[in-house]
Design a protein around this motif. Structure first.
Motif, mmCIF file in Angstrom:
data_model
loop_
_atom_site.group_PDB
_atom_site.id
_atom_site.type_symbol
_atom_site.label_atom_id
_atom_site.label_comp_id
_atom_site.label_asym_id
_atom_site.label_seq_id
_atom_site.Cartn_x
_atom_site.Cartn_y
_atom_site.Cartn_z
ATOM 1 N N VAL A 3 -27.712 -16.881 0.452
ATOM 2 C CA VAL A 3 -26.728 -17.027 1.538
ATOM 3 C C VAL A 3 -25.575 -16.035 1.399
ATOM 4 C CG1 VAL A 3 -25.083 -18.593 2.634
ATOM 5 C CG2 VAL A 3 -27.359 -19.420 2.008
ATOM 6 N N PRO A 4 -24.935 -15.916 0.204
ATOM 7 C CA PRO A 4 -23.892 -14.899 0.064
ATOM 8 C C PRO A 4 -24.408 -13.480 0.308
ATOM 9 C CG PRO A 4 -23.722 -16.483 -1.706
ATOM 10 C CD PRO A 4 -25.011 -16.772 -0.993
ATOM 11 N N TYR A 5 -25.646 -13.218 -0.096
ATOM 12 C CA TYR A 5 -26.200 -11.886 0.147
ATOM 13 C C TYR A 5 -26.283 -11.594 1.641
ATOM 14 C CZ TYR A 5 -29.489 -8.095 0.753
ATOM 15 O OH TYR A 5 -30.079 -6.920 1.162
ATOM 16 N N LEU A 6 -26.820 -12.523 2.389
ATOM 17 C CA LEU A 6 -26.942 -12.319 3.831
ATOM 18 C C LEU A 6 -25.571 -12.160 4.486
ATOM 19 C CD1 LEU A 6 -29.754 -14.922 4.635
ATOM 20 C CD2 LEU A 6 -29.973 -12.431 4.539
ATOM 21 N N LYS A 11 -26.234 -0.768 12.070
ATOM 22 C CA LYS A 11 -27.534 -1.117 11.505
ATOM 23 C C LYS A 11 -27.398 -2.230 10.477
ATOM 24 C CE LYS A 11 -29.608 3.489 11.980
ATOM 25 N NZ LYS A 11 -30.248 4.614 11.245
ATOM 26 N N PHE A 12 -28.247 -3.236 10.617
ATOM 27 C CA PHE A 12 -28.359 -4.282 9.616
ATOM 28 C C PHE A 12 -29.707 -4.107 8.928
ATOM 29 C CE2 PHE A 12 -25.521 -6.115 12.809
ATOM 30 C CZ PHE A 12 -24.461 -6.513 12.017
ATOM 31 N N SER A 13 -29.677 -3.766 7.660
ATOM 32 C CA SER A 13 -30.915 -3.520 6.936
ATOM 33 C C SER A 13 -30.960 -4.414 5.707
ATOM 34 C CB SER A 13 -31.000 -2.046 6.521
ATOM 35 O OG SER A 13 -32.220 -1.787 5.889
ATOM 36 N N TYR A 14 -31.460 -5.622 5.901
ATOM 37 C CA TYR A 14 -31.422 -6.614 4.827
ATOM 38 C C TYR A 14 -32.428 -6.332 3.718
ATOM 39 C CZ TYR A 14 -28.499 -9.107 8.117
ATOM 40 O OH TYR A 14 -27.476 -9.438 8.987
ATOM 41 N N PHE A 15 -33.388 -5.441 3.974
ATOM 42 C CA PHE A 15 -34.369 -5.115 2.945
ATOM 43 C C PHE A 15 -34.091 -3.757 2.298
ATOM 44 C CE2 PHE A 15 -36.501 -8.345 5.429
ATOM 45 C CZ PHE A 15 -36.999 -9.160 4.435
ATOM 46 N N THR A 16 -32.995 -3.141 2.691
ATOM 47 C CA THR A 16 -32.472 -1.965 1.986
ATOM 48 C C THR A 16 -31.000 -2.257 1.746
ATOM 49 O OG1 THR A 16 -34.017 -0.511 3.159
ATOM 50 C CG2 THR A 16 -32.177 0.544 2.008
ATOM 51 N N PRO A 17 -30.684 -2.915 0.640
ATOM 52 C CA PRO A 17 -29.323 -3.403 0.413
ATOM 53 C C PRO A 17 -28.271 -2.305 0.515
ATOM 54 C CG PRO A 17 -30.829 -4.289 -1.229
ATOM 55 C CD PRO A 17 -31.589 -3.256 -0.476
ATOM 56 N N TYR A 18 -27.149 -2.671 1.096
ATOM 57 C CA TYR A 18 -26.038 -1.741 1.255
ATOM 58 C C TYR A 18 -25.309 -1.565 -0.074
ATOM 59 C CZ TYR A 18 -21.817 0.450 3.104
ATOM 60 O OH TYR A 18 -20.787 1.320 3.351
ATOM 61 N N TRP A 19 -25.336 -0.369 -0.615
ATOM 62 C CA TRP A 19 -24.550 0.015 -1.778
ATOM 63 C C TRP A 19 -24.592 -1.038 -2.895
ATOM 64 C CZ3 TRP A 19 -18.535 0.014 -2.001
ATOM 65 C CH2 TRP A 19 -18.101 0.678 -3.156
ATOM 66 N N LEU A 20 -23.454 -1.697 -3.166
ATOM 67 C CA LEU A 20 -23.370 -2.622 -4.305
ATOM 68 C C LEU A 20 -24.127 -3.927 -4.099
ATOM 69 C CD1 LEU A 20 -21.163 -4.811 -3.157
ATOM 70 C CD2 LEU A 20 -19.506 -3.201 -4.065
ATOM 71 N N MET A 21 -24.620 -4.164 -2.875
ATOM 72 C CA MET A 21 -25.353 -5.398 -2.626
ATOM 73 C C MET A 21 -26.745 -5.393 -3.246
ATOM 74 S SD MET A 21 -23.163 -7.267 -1.294
ATOM 75 C CE MET A 21 -24.276 -8.657 -1.172
ATOM 76 N N TRP A 22 -27.161 -4.238 -3.784
ATOM 77 C CA TRP A 22 -28.466 -4.179 -4.448
ATOM 78 C C TRP A 22 -28.534 -5.194 -5.584
ATOM 79 C CZ3 TRP A 22 -29.559 -3.580 -9.534
ATOM 80 C CH2 TRP A 22 -28.545 -3.106 -10.371
ATOM 81 N N PHE A 23 -27.413 -5.399 -6.270
ATOM 82 C CA PHE A 23 -27.412 -6.298 -7.419
ATOM 83 C C PHE A 23 -27.784 -7.719 -6.995
ATOM 84 C CE2 PHE A 23 -25.494 -8.955 -10.708
ATOM 85 C CZ PHE A 23 -25.904 -8.305 -11.855
ATOM 86 N N PHE A 24 -27.270 -8.167 -5.862
ATOM 87 C CA PHE A 24 -27.599 -9.499 -5.360
ATOM 88 C C PHE A 24 -29.066 -9.579 -4.967
ATOM 89 C CE2 PHE A 24 -23.397 -10.875 -5.644
ATOM 90 C CZ PHE A 24 -23.280 -12.176 -5.216
#
Length: 341
Positions: free
Chosen positions: A75-78, A98-111
């Motif tokens: 949930v926090p990731y989304l 663009k919303f790309s939930y399967f290519t995480p934005y920058w630091l969101m890769w960790f989540f």
């Protein structure tokens, strides 16, 4: 009786501070003064953060394990992946949102990677020799040119061994190493490491420490390129180990408390960094002294975002309450008892 282990709170605060400093100096990372500092940080801070995350993932099999994955990660990731996409669109005046939930934005890769690790762990720990297997897969992943940013595939595979090491880690192993002699050796080792990076770091590409690039994209298409990843792993273990030996175990005023709020610092500091990079902020840093001021600025920013007041203000967003939406499932041990009772 307070049984909280302040050691990990202290370590987490140091690591989140290095994350913030690393992101702040990144636009100037080619500067000869800041580059050694930047490389030193990136040799170990991501692997060590992943290792700590694995250490606190020992509750596999508990009844609310998957519920916690959903409420604390998915949930926090989304939410923040959406917020960062919106903020990026606004701050950089993009032509398209663009919303790309399967290519995480920058630091969101960790989540994103954390979600995959947590979901996979109940199955991975059933495999014999799981650690050497995932290390082998991580090394092989570097030969695949298509395993990079999409779905955070490369980073998920490259840093997963550290998550697994953290899961198997026993705190007593660290305690046995934290002797006076080892602290002296570690202090000397870190100084020598920094001197070596300052002297020879210009020869190496910083992208080796990101875990998101193939060997070929880093200029190595030979069959033996995996040796470089092994070397990167070795550096992370060695330097990270020295850091862990030097971290104090006692409660530190302010620091230990702020170390419990690293999640908030991680998710929120990115917005500030984006504002600074989108403005003319970095054009004002021309001299060596001015550039080095980014380090105390990063420390101050980390402390400000780690205050309990920040947690109070943003808890509804970072740690949303999901109890009404999620069902509670009994743990495996409880299920087995009910089946045999």
């Amino acid at each position: 009786m307070n049984t909280r282990d302040y050691y990990f709170d202290n370590l987490k605060f140091l690591l989140i501070m290095l994350v913030v400093i690393g992101h702040l100096i990144e636009p100037l990372n080619e500067d000869p003064v800041l580059r050694p500092i930047y490389l030193m940080i990136y040799t170990f801070h991501i692997p060590l953060f992943v290792l700590i995350s694995g250490y606190f993932a020992k509750n596999i099999g508990s009844g609310d394990y998957l519920n916690k994955v959903i409420s604390r990660l998915i949930v926090p990731y989304l939410l923040f992946e959406s917020l960062y996409s919106l903020f990026d669109f606004w701050i950089y005046d993009r032509a398209e949102l663009k919303f790309s939930y399967f290519t995480p934005y920058w630091l969101m890769w960790f989540f994103f990677s954390m979600i995959l690790w947590k979901v996979a762990m109940p199955y991975i720990i059933r495999i014999r020799y799981a650690l050497p297997i995932v290390i082998g897969i991580a090394i092989l992943a570097g030969y695949a040119n298509d395993a990079q940013y999409y779905a955070s595939v490369s980073r998920t595979l490259v840093f997963f061994p550290f998550f697994l090491i953290g899961y198997y880690l026993d705190k007593s192993w660290i305690d046995r190493l934290r002797t006076t002699r080892m602290r002296i050796y570690s202090s000397i080792g870190l100084i020598l490491t920094y001197v070596m990076i300052s002297s020879y770091g210009y020869k190496y590409k910083k992208e080796w420490f990101f875990g998101s690039f193939s060997y070929e994209s880093l200029g190595h298409d030979e069959w033996s390129a995996g040796i470089y990843r092994i070397a990167v792993y070795g550096a992370a273990v060695l330097i990270g180990g020295m850091i862990m030996i030097l971290i104090p175990e006692r409660q530190l005023p302010w620091i230990s408390t702020m170390g419990t709020n690293t999640l908030y610092t991680y998710l929120l500091h990115g917005f500030i960094v984006l504002v600074l990079t989108a403005s003319d902020f970095y054009t004002h840093f021309t001299t060596t002294t001015e550039k080095l001021l980014l380090i105390p600025f990063g420390i101050i920013l980390t402390m400000l975002l780690s205050f309990s007041s920040i947690r109070f203000l943003f808890k509804w967003l970072v740690e949303p309450k999901m109890k009404l939406l999620l069902k509670h499932h009994p743990s495996r041990s409880n299920r087995s008892k009910s089946q045999t009772g």
